[in-house]
Design a protein around this motif. Structure first.
Motif, PDB file in Angstrom:
ATOM      1  N   LYS A   1       0.826  -1.202   0.000  1.00  0.00           N
ATOM      2  CA  LYS A   1       0.000   0.000   0.000  1.00  0.00           C
ATOM      3  C   LYS A   1       0.862   1.255   0.000  1.00  0.00           C
ATOM      4  O   LYS A   1       0.539   2.231  -0.684  1.00  0.00           O
ATOM      5  CB  LYS A   1      -0.918   0.017   1.217  1.00  0.00           C
ATOM      6  CG  LYS A   1      -2.109  -0.910   1.077  1.00  0.00           C
ATOM      7  CD  LYS A   1      -2.950  -0.856   2.323  1.00  0.00           C
ATOM      8  CE  LYS A   1      -4.141  -1.785   2.195  1.00  0.00           C
ATOM      9  NZ  LYS A   1      -4.906  -1.808   3.442  1.00  0.00           N
TER      10      LYS A   1
ATOM     11  N   TYR B   1       3.684   1.535  -1.274  1.00  0.00           N
ATOM     12  CA  TYR B   1       4.183   1.658  -2.629  1.00  0.00           C
ATOM     13  C   TYR B   1       3.149   2.288  -3.530  1.00  0.00           C
ATOM     14  O   TYR B   1       3.433   3.149  -4.337  1.00  0.00           O
ATOM     15  CB  TYR B   1       4.555   0.271  -3.166  1.00  0.00           C
ATOM     16  CG  TYR B   1       6.024   0.143  -3.251  1.00  0.00           C
ATOM     17  CD1 TYR B   1       6.726  -0.474  -2.243  1.00  0.00           C
ATOM     18  CD2 TYR B   1       6.716   0.720  -4.297  1.00  0.00           C
ATOM     19  CE1 TYR B   1       8.082  -0.546  -2.279  1.00  0.00           C
ATOM     20  CE2 TYR B   1       8.084   0.647  -4.336  1.00  0.00           C
ATOM     21  CZ  TYR B   1       8.764   0.012  -3.336  1.00  0.00           C
ATOM     22  OH  TYR B   1      10.107  -0.042  -3.368  1.00  0.00           O
ATOM     23  N   TYR B   2       1.936   1.818  -3.401  1.00  0.00           N
ATOM     24  CA  TYR B   2       0.881   2.329  -4.260  1.00  0.00           C
ATOM     25  C   TYR B   2       0.738   3.826  -4.078  1.00  0.00           C
ATOM     26  O   TYR B   2       0.663   4.586  -5.035  1.00  0.00           O
ATOM     27  CB  TYR B   2      -0.435   1.616  -3.937  1.00  0.00           C
ATOM     28  CG  TYR B   2      -1.527   2.054  -4.858  1.00  0.00           C
ATOM     29  CD1 TYR B   2      -1.694   1.424  -6.075  1.00  0.00           C
ATOM     30  CD2 TYR B   2      -2.362   3.105  -4.531  1.00  0.00           C
ATOM     31  CE1 TYR B   2      -2.666   1.829  -6.956  1.00  0.00           C
ATOM     32  CE2 TYR B   2      -3.347   3.519  -5.396  1.00  0.00           C
ATOM     33  CZ  TYR B   2      -3.494   2.877  -6.600  1.00  0.00           C
ATOM     34  OH  TYR B   2      -4.463   3.299  -7.465  1.00  0.00           O
ATOM     35  N   GLN B   3       0.709   4.248  -2.819  1.00  0.00           N
ATOM     36  CA  GLN B   3       0.534   5.673  -2.560  1.00  0.00           C
ATOM     37  C   GLN B   3       1.684   6.472  -3.144  1.00  0.00           C
ATOM     38  O   GLN B   3       1.494   7.555  -3.683  1.00  0.00           O
ATOM     39  CB  GLN B   3       0.457   5.937  -1.050  1.00  0.00           C
ATOM     40  CG  GLN B   3      -0.688   5.233  -0.372  1.00  0.00           C
ATOM     41  CD  GLN B   3      -2.037   5.848  -0.669  1.00  0.00           C
ATOM     42  OE1 GLN B   3      -2.211   6.502  -1.686  1.00  0.00           O
ATOM     43  NE2 GLN B   3      -3.003   5.631   0.203  1.00  0.00           N
TER      44      GLN B   3
ATOM     45  N   SER C   1      -0.057 -13.272  -9.026  1.00  0.00           N
ATOM     46  CA  SER C   1      -0.210 -11.840  -9.297  1.00  0.00           C
ATOM     47  C   SER C   1       1.057 -11.079  -8.929  1.00  0.00           C
ATOM     48  O   SER C   1       1.373 -10.066  -9.549  1.00  0.00           O
ATOM     49  CB  SER C   1      -1.432 -11.276  -8.572  1.00  0.00           C
ATOM     50  OG  SER C   1      -1.302 -11.438  -7.189  1.00  0.00           O
TER      51      SER C   1
ATOM     52  N   VAL D   1       0.370   0.621 -11.418  1.00  0.00           N
ATOM     53  CA  VAL D   1      -0.723   1.314 -10.735  1.00  0.00           C
ATOM     54  C   VAL D   1      -1.929   0.423 -10.475  1.00  0.00           C
ATOM     55  O   VAL D   1      -2.506   0.443  -9.400  1.00  0.00           O
ATOM     56  CB  VAL D   1      -1.138   2.595 -11.488  1.00  0.00           C
ATOM     57  CG1 VAL D   1      -1.668   2.279 -12.866  1.00  0.00           C
ATOM     58  CG2 VAL D   1      -2.177   3.357 -10.713  1.00  0.00           C
ATOM     59  N   SER D   2      -2.272  -0.403 -11.414  1.00  0.00           N
ATOM     60  CA  SER D   2      -3.410  -1.274 -11.150  1.00  0.00           C
ATOM     61  C   SER D   2      -2.952  -2.650 -10.673  1.00  0.00           C
ATOM     62  O   SER D   2      -3.563  -3.240  -9.788  1.00  0.00           O
ATOM     63  CB  SER D   2      -4.253  -1.428 -12.410  1.00  0.00           C
ATOM     64  OG  SER D   2      -5.204  -2.432 -12.214  1.00  0.00           O
TER      65      SER D   2
ATOM     66  N   THR E   1      -2.657  -3.300  -7.000  1.00  0.00           N
ATOM     67  CA  THR E   1      -3.840  -3.487  -6.164  1.00  0.00           C
ATOM     68  C   THR E   1      -4.315  -4.932  -6.179  1.00  0.00           C
ATOM     69  O   THR E   1      -5.076  -5.337  -5.324  1.00  0.00           O
ATOM     70  CB  THR E   1      -5.002  -2.587  -6.621  1.00  0.00           C
ATOM     71  OG1 THR E   1      -5.370  -2.942  -7.949  1.00  0.00           O
ATOM     72  CG2 THR E   1      -4.613  -1.129  -6.554  1.00  0.00           C
ATOM     73  N   VAL E   2      -3.849  -5.698  -7.168  1.00  0.00           N
ATOM     74  CA  VAL E   2      -4.313  -7.093  -7.228  1.00  0.00           C
ATOM     75  C   VAL E   2      -3.806  -7.892  -6.024  1.00  0.00           C
ATOM     76  O   VAL E   2      -4.603  -8.443  -5.277  1.00  0.00           O
ATOM     77  CB  VAL E   2      -3.925  -7.754  -8.570  1.00  0.00           C
ATOM     78  CG1 VAL E   2      -4.384  -9.186  -8.598  1.00  0.00           C
ATOM     79  CG2 VAL E   2      -4.520  -6.979  -9.728  1.00  0.00           C
TER      80      VAL E   2
ATOM     81  N   ILE F   1      -2.717  -6.707  -3.304  1.00  0.00           N
ATOM     82  CA  ILE F   1      -3.262  -6.078  -2.093  1.00  0.00           C
ATOM     83  C   ILE F   1      -4.657  -6.640  -1.819  1.00  0.00           C
ATOM     84  O   ILE F   1      -4.970  -7.084  -0.716  1.00  0.00           O
ATOM     85  CB  ILE F   1      -3.332  -4.542  -2.230  1.00  0.00           C
ATOM     86  CG1 ILE F   1      -1.930  -3.951  -2.359  1.00  0.00           C
ATOM     87  CG2 ILE F   1      -4.044  -3.924  -1.024  1.00  0.00           C
ATOM     88  CD1 ILE F   1      -1.913  -2.452  -2.606  1.00  0.00           C
ATOM     89  N   ALA F   2      -5.480  -6.626  -2.866  1.00  0.00           N
ATOM     90  CA  ALA F   2      -6.847  -7.124  -2.701  1.00  0.00           C
ATOM     91  C   ALA F   2      -6.833  -8.602  -2.312  1.00  0.00           C
ATOM     92  O   ALA F   2      -7.565  -9.027  -1.412  1.00  0.00           O
ATOM     93  CB  ALA F   2      -7.631  -6.929  -3.997  1.00  0.00           C
ATOM     94  N   GLU F   3      -5.989  -9.359  -2.974  1.00  0.00           N
ATOM     95  CA  GLU F   3      -5.961 -10.798  -2.692  1.00  0.00           C
ATOM     96  C   GLU F   3      -5.451 -11.083  -1.287  1.00  0.00           C
ATOM     97  O   GLU F   3      -5.966 -11.955  -0.592  1.00  0.00           O
ATOM     98  CB  GLU F   3      -5.072 -11.502  -3.725  1.00  0.00           C
ATOM     99  CG  GLU F   3      -5.719 -11.597  -5.084  1.00  0.00           C
ATOM    100  CD  GLU F   3      -4.769 -12.100  -6.158  1.00  0.00           C
ATOM    101  OE1 GLU F   3      -5.247 -12.503  -7.221  1.00  0.00           O
ATOM    102  OE2 GLU F   3      -3.544 -12.091  -5.928  1.00  0.00           O
TER     103      GLU F   3
ATOM    104  N   GLU G   1      -5.625  -9.092   1.243  1.00  0.00           N
ATOM    105  CA  GLU G   1      -6.659  -8.688   2.206  1.00  0.00           C
ATOM    106  C   GLU G   1      -7.722  -9.778   2.344  1.00  0.00           C
ATOM    107  O   GLU G   1      -8.153 -10.102   3.448  1.00  0.00           O
ATOM    108  CB  GLU G   1      -7.291  -7.361   1.791  1.00  0.00           C
ATOM    109  CG  GLU G   1      -6.412  -6.181   2.177  1.00  0.00           C
ATOM    110  CD  GLU G   1      -7.052  -4.844   1.849  1.00  0.00           C
ATOM    111  OE1 GLU G   1      -8.107  -4.830   1.179  1.00  0.00           O
ATOM    112  OE2 GLU G   1      -6.494  -3.824   2.275  1.00  0.00           O
TER     113      GLU G   1
END
Lengths: 838, 494
Positions: free
Chosen positions: A741, A743-745, A794, A812-813, A816-817, A819-821, A823
């Motif tokens: 996260k 990193y994403y930010q 992923s 960028v996208s 999130t994969v 991250i979502a997985e 979570e």
């Protein structure tokens, strides 16, 4: 001499050959040793008190090879110093102000042929042999310019000594290496034009191609040299760009990246602390000059009045403008980031600014634009060193013959490299079991929550455990570390190696009271040195274990090198035969933190283990696990698998032990003895749940086993271990999402390429971790298997699809994969934990 | 007695529904002659028939209810009397009757297809297998005993005795009989591998490398097909969309190895834009506007939107659209690929072509994406009945004219989409028990709701052991109305 055509002149332009008419006489005391393609010359009398300093020139830095081609019958190489590459250096070295330097060093000059194909295996091997045969009594320091640095690098990472240093690598025995404008990552000047072309700026193709042709056609006298087929063409393939930063599109670059150089650089990580890299660059010419170059290069080249310095300026303009700064600044031949052994693609150096690329080694930078620093005071590494020439900067030749640079070289030679003075070996102790050194962090934070007392109790427990298992046949030593500085006496040896456990317990009871910071690297080195000395004095024990307890981040630099998240397998192999293993314990260290990664890195690098602990019980258990000796039962030793397993246990190779007993138990499922050993092997591999199940199986096979109570207790203990471990992994996985996260930010905050390197390391390591997660958690639930597969896939996708330059766009996208997985996985893991584990 | 009470009931219902002012003038029925309709629901006691009348009829309502007159006749396609209990959702019927005001009565219902042997065609990817039942094109299919699957294309020499022997993800064409339980029994089946051509690869490369997002995303500003867009930098929102989207991706797609050339890597992007829009690129990039998120009510509706787009990308609708039997489109892809590298002319052509790829899908492709998208929803545990609600709400809020934005303008209109979804649900999920499905309203509110400020940010108890690593700076969070959670305790070294 000046009969040479413009083409020969251009060699100077591309790779920094110097023309010197001065022929230095060979002094009577000098000595020369020759090999077919190289020679080593000692200047002056031999003096074994001095450190050998070996100078290695750049490409075409000697004419011996040409003479050899002419006089083939001589069979052996002629020594000549016609070119006297190191004239300026020697003048400086011999000047009166440097008498202390002459006291310290003995001068050697190494000469070699540059045009072999491939060149480095042959030359580095000859260099190694020359060293083994003639100066293997002292560790040398190497000073190398340009391609010479690659010769030295190849020697350090590929050469294996014979003779006195039998088995060691060149790097092990090298005291230090200073590289001057060495093309650590190669140079695009040596890359095939067909590869360069798609990356060349519009309008520059012709210029780049011509410049290349002119240079590489030396032997063909102005005609293009058929590099593939004509063996007299000069070597270039070994020097080509390694694309470490993906400045070339990977797809277009395909298999042309410089494999040997990439591998050499990977291996070089072991010797980073021995290297000082010097680099400089030229300020690019004004637009009008660059335009003129683009339009009228051939005329400029043919003009024999053009000076070397000017030719290098032209070459610099071609490299900078012809590729739209793809390679950053250059000294005319070598990109700055290549000379400095940068690890990221972004070199943020602007004239006069102190911003700087990320290099794992010490560097000295020479840039245009800053006024008047003089080389008479000590400047720290990595900061701007000096500017003589504020307008122009430094070209490739300046880097080995201008006084600004040489002053700094003298300073570094004087201060940086010192002969190891070995303290006397301790008296040998009669032992047969692996000796253990306890290394305690007694920094101020150990005072919090009675952590120091927990450490003491756990240490005492471990000593009891050891005494029960080994008796007096094992030795123990205790050290502690803390301090506000990073040098000097930050490590204390509380108990030299002894087999007196009573004495050890007394020392353990009175650990020093905590204060100060955490000088972890120093502590690690001191403990390893102590263990090394003990092993040297006790020939019958071959390896030692260091149990290191720490509760926080090092205050004196990290152990894990920057940019290294995990080691690739090939590197681990070379290191895991380490005789000294670190068994690390993090007390109250946050899962996934920098501090923990340091401890994990240290353990995995040396073949040890890491355990986290959050309270007294877990700490005691962690110590137990670290000093634990496994005693398998030897009932059916005639069976090959069984005896193989026993042997593996004896060698502490628990993986192999597990494999053997798994095979044995599969064939003999009702042999309680085999099942017991299998359970033990699972336990040794920290597969607690399976170990407990297997012990249970053993009890079912032998219901009247006399050790039933003990094993029941063990099963309960393993259950607790499993619960603790599950808890830990949830925290660790949580820290992964936090990491991703952040990193994403940061993608949206600034350009991220400097972080991308480390990030790529992260994804490579974590891909493996998640893939193995069902095995690590010893759970084959369908959801876990699927989740683990998806996450590692992923993460792998991320690693495949993110390139350094376009990290933002690619990640960028995709970021999130996982991250979502993860979570989703965390939610399921927590449910599972609540329902099945607690 | 019973009939009378029913009649009273019906009349009172009509009274309730119909404005009193028009009631007296409408006493005389208007005849309805041979109205085509699509059966949505017909349940015991079989006195109300719910249908969709399609585009060209007297009503624009999405569903229409006929009451069945006591004398009504039911006929099969050979005009023979038919047992009314055999009528199933998804059947095409021809209704005659009359209309009094809003009150519709059917006197004759003729089923237009063979009821005993209801022939259907199923074409699509073989997505999953439950026992001997395969899911293809959002429908379940079994092989009739003795029927084998014949290979075509690269599998010309192969024959597969059962679905079990086949590769998930391969393309399957089925002719079959639809049974009363909704399962199609295949009488003829063919399959071919899902190939990935050189042209596909070029197109993928072109889309991925050149035309989507700038290399440096600082500030989130980018360009998609020449249009300026702002990518959302809201991690929660972006991750949430990815999370929901990710659950919808079919298992077989996920299980393909990463170096498999035809593997579609789905990527979800939230774009800050007030228009009601979502679209997919052939490489699996899926974009959703915040304006669309704003109009959704729950996670299942988001899944409906994403599932539809995933199906478009997965079923290669855009690739098929530009595919040309003469292979011309290979050159086209090359142009796109060249667009960003050098020439400016190339860029313009590339952009235009690319817009063409995006803009319009065939009606059949839209319908298929609906079918498959609903199947993905079901697989992920979402209630498919939420899907039509997206369009119902939307068409209520805006008239069709307002739909003329970039992507959805050439989609089926909201009404068409709504009807189609109704039909698919009736056809494929008539007997499905929806009690195990969820709509995820809470989850939606906790992320999207928080993002739009509909609800305050829920307080998350601080988790210990999350000390941030110092190597990365933490950006300031987006200002959203929220109570500040307690900071995790950070250990400080002396």
């Amino acid at each position: 001499m000046n009969k040479v055509s413009f083409s020969n002149k251009f060699i100077v332009l591309w790779l920094g050959l110097i023309f010197a008419s001065f022929v230095s006489p060979l002094f009577a005391s000098d000595e020369v040793w020759s090999k077919p393609n190289s020679a080593l010359i000692r200047k002056g009398e031999k003096n074994i008190r001095k450190i050998p300093l070996i100078l290695i020139h750049g490409i075409h830095g000697t004419e011996i090879c040409e003479e050899r081609i002419v006089n083939k019958d001589e069979g052996e190489m002629n020594y000549d110093e016609k070119k006297d590459y190191w004239k300026e250096f020697k003048r400086k070295f011999r000047s009166t102000e440097n008498s202390n330097l002459r006291e310290k060093y003995e001068l050697y000059i190494f000469q070699y042929c540059s045009d072999l194909k491939p060149v480095f295996p042959t030359i580095s091997n000859e260099l190694g042999n020359l060293i083994d045969e003639n100066i293997a009594d002292r560790q040398p320091v190497i000073l190398a310019h340009s391609m010479g640095g690659l010769v030295a690098k190849a020697y350090m990472v590929y050469y294996r000594h014979s003779g006195k240093w039998q088995g060691k690598s060149g790097g092990d025995t090298t005291l230090g290496l200073i590289t001057l404008a060495t093309l650590h990552h190669g140079t695009p000047g040596a890359t095939d034009f067909a590869i360069l072309e798609p990356h060349t700026m519009l309008g520059w193709e012709n210029t780049v191609q011509k410049a290349q042709k002119v240079y590489w056609s030396k032997h063909a006298k102005g005609k293009p040299c058929d590099i593939e087929n004509d063996s007299t063409c000069p070597n270039r393939s070994d020097l080509r760009w390694d694309n470490f930063d993906n400045s070339f599109d990977k797809k277009l670059y395909l298999n042309d990246d410089n494999k040997w150089l990439i591998l050499a650089n990977q291996r070089l990580t072991s010797f980073y602390d021995k290297i000082i890299a010097y680099g400089g660059f030229l300020r690019p010419g004004k637009w009008s000059r660059r335009k003129a170059i683009r339009e009228s290069l051939p005329e400029k080249l043919r003009d024999s009045n053009t000076s070397n310095a000017e030719l290098l300026e032209i070459a610099n303009d071609i490299l900078v403008s012809g590729f739209n700064r793809r390679f950053g600044d250059t000294d005319g031949l070598v990109p700055f980031k290549s000379a400095l052994l940068c690890t990221t693609n972004q070199i943020k150096v602007k004239p006069g600014s102190h911003a700087f690329c990320d290099s794992p080694v010490r560097v000295r930078r020479f840039e245009p634009g800053t006024e008047g620093e003089v080389a008479n005071k000590e400047l720290p590494y990595q900061t701007l060193s000096i500017t003589r020439n504020a307008e122009r900067g430094y070209d490739h030749e300046d880097m080995y013959n201008c006084l600004d640079v040489l002053n700094w070289v003298m300073l570094d030679l004087l201060k940086s490299f010192n002969r190891n003075t070995q303290p006397a070996l301790p008296p040998p102790i009669e032992i047969s079991k692996i000796p253990t050194l306890f290394l305690f962090d007694v920094s101020g934070s150990m005072n919090e929550n009675g952590k120091i007392n927990q450490a003491r109790d756990a240490g005492l427990d471990a000593l009891r455990e050891m005494r029960e298992a080994d008796g007096n046949s094992s030795a123990v030593s205790i050290m502690s570390f803390s301090g506000d500085s990073c040098g000097g006496n930050v490590v204390r040896n509380l108990l030299p190696f002894t087999n007196g456990f009573g004495q050890a317990e007394n020392v353990m009871r009175s650990l020093p009271s905590p204060s100060g910071g955490t000088p972890l690297p120093q502590a690690k080195d001191a403990a390893a040195a102590e263990m090394q000395r003990f092993l040297a004095a006790n020939a019958n024990v071959k390896e030692g274990g260091i149990v290191l307890l720490s509760d926080g981040q090092s205050t004196c630099g990290a152990i894990r090198p920057a940019g290294v998240y995990s080691r690739r397998d090939d590197l681990r192999v070379s290191r895991s035969d380490s005789k000294i293993k670190f068994f690390t314990i993090g007390l109250d260290v946050p899962a996934g933190s920098v501090a923990e990664r340091d401890l994990q890195f240290l353990a995995s690098e040396t073949g040890g283990k890491y355990f986290p602990a959050n309270d007294r019980r877990q700490l005691i258990r962690a110590f137990q696990k670290q000093v634990r000796r496994f005693a398998p039962r030897s009932c059916n030793a005639s069976n090959a698998d069984f005896s193989g397993g026993l042997r593996a246990f004896a060698d502490s190779d628990y993986n192999a032990a597990l494999e053997s007993f798994q095979k044995y138990a599969a064939a003999n499922p009702n042999d309680s003895c085999g099942v017991y050993n299998l359970a033990l092997a699972f336990e040794a591999n920290d597969r607690y749940k399976t170990a407990a199940e297997t012990y249970r199986q053993y009890l079912n096979l032998t219901p009247t086993s006399p050790d039933r109570a003990k094993i029941e207790q063990k099963i309960a203990q393993l259950g607790q271990d499993y619960t603790d471990q599950f808890d830990y992994f949830i925290k660790l996985i949580q820290s992964d999402t936090d990491y991703l996260k952040r990193y994403y930010q940061s993608i949206f905050n600034r350009s991220n390429a400097d972080l991308a390197q480390e990030f790529n390391g992260f994804v490579i390591e974590k891909g493996g971790f998640y893939k193995a997660l069902p095995e690590i958690l010893e759970t084959n639930e369908r959801w876990l298997v699927n989740d683990a597969k998806d996450i590692s896939s992923s993460i792998d996708t991320l690693a495949r699809r993110t390139r350094l330059q376009s990290f933002d766009r690619d990640a960028v996208s995709l970021l999130t994969v996982p991250i979502a997985e993860i979570e989703d996985l965390l939610e399921r893991l927590r449910n599972y934990q609540t329902n099945n584990i607690r | 007695m019973k009939k009378k009470s029913l009649l009273i009931c019906l009349i009172s219902l009509v009274c309730f529904l119909t404005p009193n002012s028009i009631f007296p003038q409408q006493m005389v029925g208007i005849p309805i002659k041979k109205q085509e309709a699509f059966v949505l629901e017909f349940k015991p006691p079989f006195d109300r028939l719910t249908v969709d009348l399609g585009d060209n009829s007297f009503t624009t309502n999405e569903t229409t209810v006929f009451s069945i007159s006591p004398q009504a006749v039911f006929l099969n396609n050979k005009n023979k009397p038919l047992d009314r209990t055999l009528i199933r959702p998804g059947m095409r019927v021809i209704i005659s009757g009359n209309r009094i005001g809003e009150q519709l009565t059917a006197s004759s219902v003729k089923v237009d297809n063979d009821v005993e042997k209801w022939k259907v065609v199923v074409n699509g990817y073989f997505e999953s297998l439950e026992g001997d039942k395969a899911w293809i094109d959002g429908q379940s299919v079994k092989l009739l005993p003795g029927v084998t699957v014949r290979g075509t294309g690269d599998w010309k020499k192969n024959t597969f005795a059962s679905f079990n022997d086949m590769q998930l993800g391969s393309y399957v064409e089925i002719d079959g009989i639809r049974q009363t339980d909704g399962i199609t029994c295949a009488t003829k089946a063919e399959t071919k591998p899902n190939t990935f051509s050189d042209g596909d690869r070029k197109l993928f490369t072109a889309v991925q490398q050149n035309l989507v997002i700038p290399e440096n995303l600082a500030g989130g500003k980018g360009k998609v097909w020449g249009r300026e867009v702002k990518f959302s930098d809201n991690l929660e929102l972006q991750t949430y969309v990815t999370k929901v989207g990710n659950r919808l991706i079919p298992r077989y797609q996920k299980d393909l190895p990463n170096d498999y050339p035809g593997k579609i890597v789905y990527r979800f992007f939230v774009i800050e834009d007030d228009s009601f829009n979502a679209f997919a690129l052939p490489d699996g990039s899926i974009f959703i506007h915040t304006g669309l998120l704003k109009q959704l009510k729950n996670e299942a509706q988001l899944a409906a939107v994403l599932g539809h787009e995933i199906a478009h990308a997965g079923y290669e609708h855009s690739r098929k659209k530009i595919e040309d039997p003469t292979g011309k489109w290979l050159a086209l892809a090359a142009v796109i690929a060249g667009a960003a590298t050098k020439t400016k002319e190339g860029a313009t052509i590339g952009t235009m072509t690319a817009l063409g790829i995006l803009n319009s899908y065939e009606r059949a492709a839209e319908d298929q994406a609906d079918r498959v998208g609903l199947y993905y929803m079901m697989q992920a545990g979402y209630d498919p009945r939420e899907a039509p609600k997206v369009w119902r709400e939307h068409s209520k809020k805006t008239q069709e004219a307002a739909l003329n934005n970039l992507i959805y303008s050439n989609h089926s209109t909201a009404q068409q989409r709504l009807r189609n979804l109704n039909r698919v649900i009736a056809f494929n999920y008539y007997e499905t028990d929806f009690s195990q499905t969820k709509n995820g309203e809470k989850e939606y509110m906790n992320t999207v709701g928080v993002y739009f400020g509909w609800i305050p940010k829920p307080v998350v108890p601080p988790v210990r052991n999350n000390t941030p690593s110092p190597s990365v700076t933490i950006p300031k969070p987006k200002p959203t109305p929220k109570p500040t959670p307690k900071k995790p305790r950070v250990k400080k070294r002396p």
